[in-house]
Design a protein around this motif. Sequence first.
Motif, PDB file in Angstrom:
ATOM      1  N   VAL A 232       3.068  11.228  24.774  1.00 45.38           N
ATOM      2  CA  VAL A 232       3.212  12.383  25.634  1.00 45.38           C
ATOM      3  C   VAL A 232       2.245  12.536  25.584  1.00 45.38           C
ATOM      4  CG1 VAL A 232       4.452  14.999  24.942  1.00 45.38           C
ATOM      5  CG2 VAL A 232       6.019  13.201  24.111  1.00 45.38           C
ATOM      6  N   ASP A 233       1.741  13.798  26.603  1.00 50.14           N
ATOM      7  CA  ASP A 233       0.080  14.113  27.136  1.00 50.14           C
ATOM      8  C   ASP A 233      -0.598  12.868  26.783  1.00 50.14           C
ATOM      9  OD1 ASP A 233      -1.084  16.519  28.072  1.00 50.14           O
ATOM     10  OD2 ASP A 233      -1.318  16.629  26.117  1.00 50.14           O
ATOM     11  N   SER A 234      -0.082  11.887  26.823  1.00 48.71           N
ATOM     12  CA  SER A 234      -1.441  10.637  26.529  1.00 48.71           C
ATOM     13  C   SER A 234      -2.172  11.024  25.398  1.00 48.71           C
ATOM     14  CB  SER A 234      -2.370  11.235  27.769  1.00 48.71           C
ATOM     15  OG  SER A 234      -2.443  10.944  28.763  1.00 48.71           O
ATOM     16  N   ARG A 235      -1.653  11.546  24.391  1.00 48.28           N
ATOM     17  CA  ARG A 235      -1.984  11.954  22.733  1.00 48.28           C
ATOM     18  C   ARG A 235      -1.379  11.694  22.094  1.00 48.28           C
ATOM     19  NH1 ARG A 235      -2.182  17.309  20.790  1.00 48.28           N
ATOM     20  NH2 ARG A 235      -1.241  18.126  22.778  1.00 48.28           N
ATOM     21  N   VAL A 236       0.101  12.217  22.289  1.00 50.13           N
ATOM     22  CA  VAL A 236       1.124  11.698  20.574  1.00 50.13           C
ATOM     23  C   VAL A 236       1.819  11.297  20.520  1.00 50.13           C
ATOM     24  CG1 VAL A 236       2.467  13.875  20.176  1.00 50.13           C
ATOM     25  CG2 VAL A 236       0.161  14.618  20.457  1.00 50.13           C
ATOM     26  N   PHE A 237       1.938  10.555  19.972  1.00 50.83           N
ATOM     27  CA  PHE A 237       2.884   9.119  20.063  1.00 50.83           C
ATOM     28  C   PHE A 237       4.417   9.700  19.273  1.00 50.83           C
ATOM     29  CE2 PHE A 237       4.720   5.618  16.886  1.00 50.83           C
ATOM     30  CZ  PHE A 237       4.511   4.843  18.821  1.00 50.83           C
ATOM     31  N   VAL A 238       5.501   9.186  20.106  1.00 55.69           N
ATOM     32  CA  VAL A 238       6.424   9.650  19.017  1.00 55.69           C
ATOM     33  C   VAL A 238       7.810   8.489  18.611  1.00 55.69           C
ATOM     34  CG1 VAL A 238       8.692  11.133  19.791  1.00 55.69           C
ATOM     35  CG2 VAL A 238       6.545  11.566  20.442  1.00 55.69           C
TER      36      VAL A 238
ATOM     37  N   LEU B 263      -2.987   4.638  15.174  1.00 57.05           N
ATOM     38  CA  LEU B 263      -3.055   5.647  16.384  1.00 57.05           C
ATOM     39  C   LEU B 263      -4.726   5.427  17.239  1.00 57.05           C
ATOM     40  CD1 LEU B 263      -2.405   9.277  14.244  1.00 57.05           C
ATOM     41  CD2 LEU B 263      -1.181   8.086  16.385  1.00 57.05           C
ATOM     42  N   ASP B 264      -5.992   4.414  16.301  1.00 52.58           N
ATOM     43  CA  ASP B 264      -6.940   4.208  17.631  1.00 52.58           C
ATOM     44  C   ASP B 264      -5.695   3.067  18.641  1.00 52.58           C
ATOM     45  OD1 ASP B 264      -8.879   6.019  15.383  1.00 52.58           O
ATOM     46  OD2 ASP B 264      -9.101   4.418  14.572  1.00 52.58           O
ATOM     47  N   ALA B 265      -5.689   1.896  18.360  1.00 52.20           N
ATOM     48  CA  ALA B 265      -4.963   1.216  18.379  1.00 52.20           C
ATOM     49  C   ALA B 265      -4.319   1.916  20.292  1.00 52.20           C
ATOM     50  CB  ALA B 265      -3.908   0.402  17.785  1.00 52.20           C
ATOM     51  N   VAL B 266      -3.565   2.640  19.876  1.00 51.98           N
ATOM     52  CA  VAL B 266      -2.557   3.608  20.249  1.00 51.98           C
ATOM     53  C   VAL B 266      -3.348   4.266  21.887  1.00 51.98           C
ATOM     54  CG1 VAL B 266      -0.426   2.620  20.170  1.00 51.98           C
ATOM     55  CG2 VAL B 266      -1.025   4.655  19.733  1.00 51.98           C
ATOM     56  N   LYS B 267      -4.743   4.871  21.280  1.00 58.03           N
ATOM     57  CA  LYS B 267      -5.262   5.479  21.946  1.00 58.03           C
ATOM     58  C   LYS B 267      -4.515   7.326  21.855  1.00 58.03           C
ATOM     59  CE  LYS B 267      -7.661   2.630  24.623  1.00 58.03           C
ATOM     60  NZ  LYS B 267      -7.216   1.878  24.384  1.00 58.03           N
ATOM     61  N   CYS B 268      -3.754   7.264  20.030  1.00 56.92           N
ATOM     62  CA  CYS B 268      -3.430   9.096  20.327  1.00 56.92           C
ATOM     63  C   CYS B 268      -4.125   9.163  19.536  1.00 56.92           C
ATOM     64  CB  CYS B 268      -2.087   8.680  20.253  1.00 56.92           C
ATOM     65  SG  CYS B 268      -0.231   8.034  21.676  1.00 56.92           S
ATOM     66  N   GLU B 269      -4.218  11.046  19.319  1.00 52.30           N
ATOM     67  CA  GLU B 269      -4.042  11.534  17.844  1.00 52.30           C
ATOM     68  C   GLU B 269      -3.558  12.021  17.024  1.00 52.30           C
ATOM     69  OE1 GLU B 269      -5.249  15.423  19.796  1.00 52.30           O
ATOM     70  OE2 GLU B 269      -7.001  14.337  21.347  1.00 52.30           O
TER      71      GLU B 269
ATOM     72  N   ALA C 241      -3.891  19.983  24.955  1.00 53.60           N
ATOM     73  CA  ALA C 241      -4.705  20.901  24.599  1.00 53.60           C
ATOM     74  C   ALA C 241      -5.052  19.395  23.461  1.00 53.60           C
ATOM     75  CB  ALA C 241      -3.027  21.647  23.382  1.00 53.60           C
ATOM     76  N   LYS C 242      -6.120  18.664  24.246  1.00 52.77           N
ATOM     77  CA  LYS C 242      -6.713  17.543  23.536  1.00 52.77           C
ATOM     78  C   LYS C 242      -7.387  18.179  21.836  1.00 52.77           C
ATOM     79  CE  LYS C 242      -9.621  13.494  24.527  1.00 52.77           C
ATOM     80  NZ  LYS C 242      -8.220  12.228  24.171  1.00 52.77           N
ATOM     81  N   GLY C 243      -7.099  17.315  20.569  1.00 51.64           N
ATOM     82  CA  GLY C 243      -7.658  17.381  19.524  1.00 51.64           C
ATOM     83  C   GLY C 243      -6.854  18.939  18.900  1.00 51.64           C
ATOM     84  N   GLN C 244      -6.093  19.515  19.586  1.00 54.86           N
ATOM     85  CA  GLN C 244      -5.526  20.152  18.664  1.00 54.86           C
ATOM     86  C   GLN C 244      -3.439  19.550  18.431  1.00 54.86           C
ATOM     87  OE1 GLN C 244      -4.021  24.004  20.916  1.00 54.86           O
ATOM     88  NE2 GLN C 244      -6.105  24.792  20.577  1.00 54.86           N
ATOM     89  N   ARG C 245      -2.260  19.587  17.121  1.00 58.56           N
ATOM     90  CA  ARG C 245      -1.642  19.361  16.856  1.00 58.56           C
ATOM     91  C   ARG C 245      -0.723  20.105  17.582  1.00 58.56           C
ATOM     92  NH1 ARG C 245      -3.151  19.417  11.387  1.00 58.56           N
ATOM     93  NH2 ARG C 245      -1.984  21.100  10.001  1.00 58.56           N
TER      94      ARG C 245
END
Length: 175
Positions: free
Chosen positions: A44-50, A108-114, A161-165
Amino acid sequence: ETPDMYFRYGFAHEVLSKYGRDDADRVELAFRGWFNALPIAHIVDSRVFVVHGGVPQKRNATVDEINAHNRDAPRPPAMLDEMLWSDPIPDGAGRGAAFRAEDTATFLDAVKCEFMLRSHECKDEGYQLHHGGKCATVFSAPKYCGVMKNVGAVAVVKHGAKGQRPEFRQFPAAN
């Protein structure tokens, strides 16, 4: 869900008890179709793996590779079990392989997510953070099974909201 889970953990019995023998097969097949239409994992949003459970043992797996698995196979692949039924250590040990903070970070690093959102475990407060805040279990069923005393929660992912959980919103069971 996978077909072996339907039987092992009571879903097939629940369908049978609610819909009767005449309709149970039709209803179970409809649910199987719906479950199979859902992705195993999503970003989701190029940063959250669900995902429902956790990270696969293959820490460099791609989301496309994860979602390509056949859930109707008589014996689902190990990666599918891991993605659906794993729990973060030290918080739990699910049916799949438990995963550590280092596993979460590597994946998370491998899938480029935060951040990772998962749901597999009931939590008293509706959600719980794990692994230094990089992973959260979010459970949206308050008063689970009518007997638990948990509240429900949802995660809100704010676009860009990059960097925000994600933000977590809790709610009680409806009366």
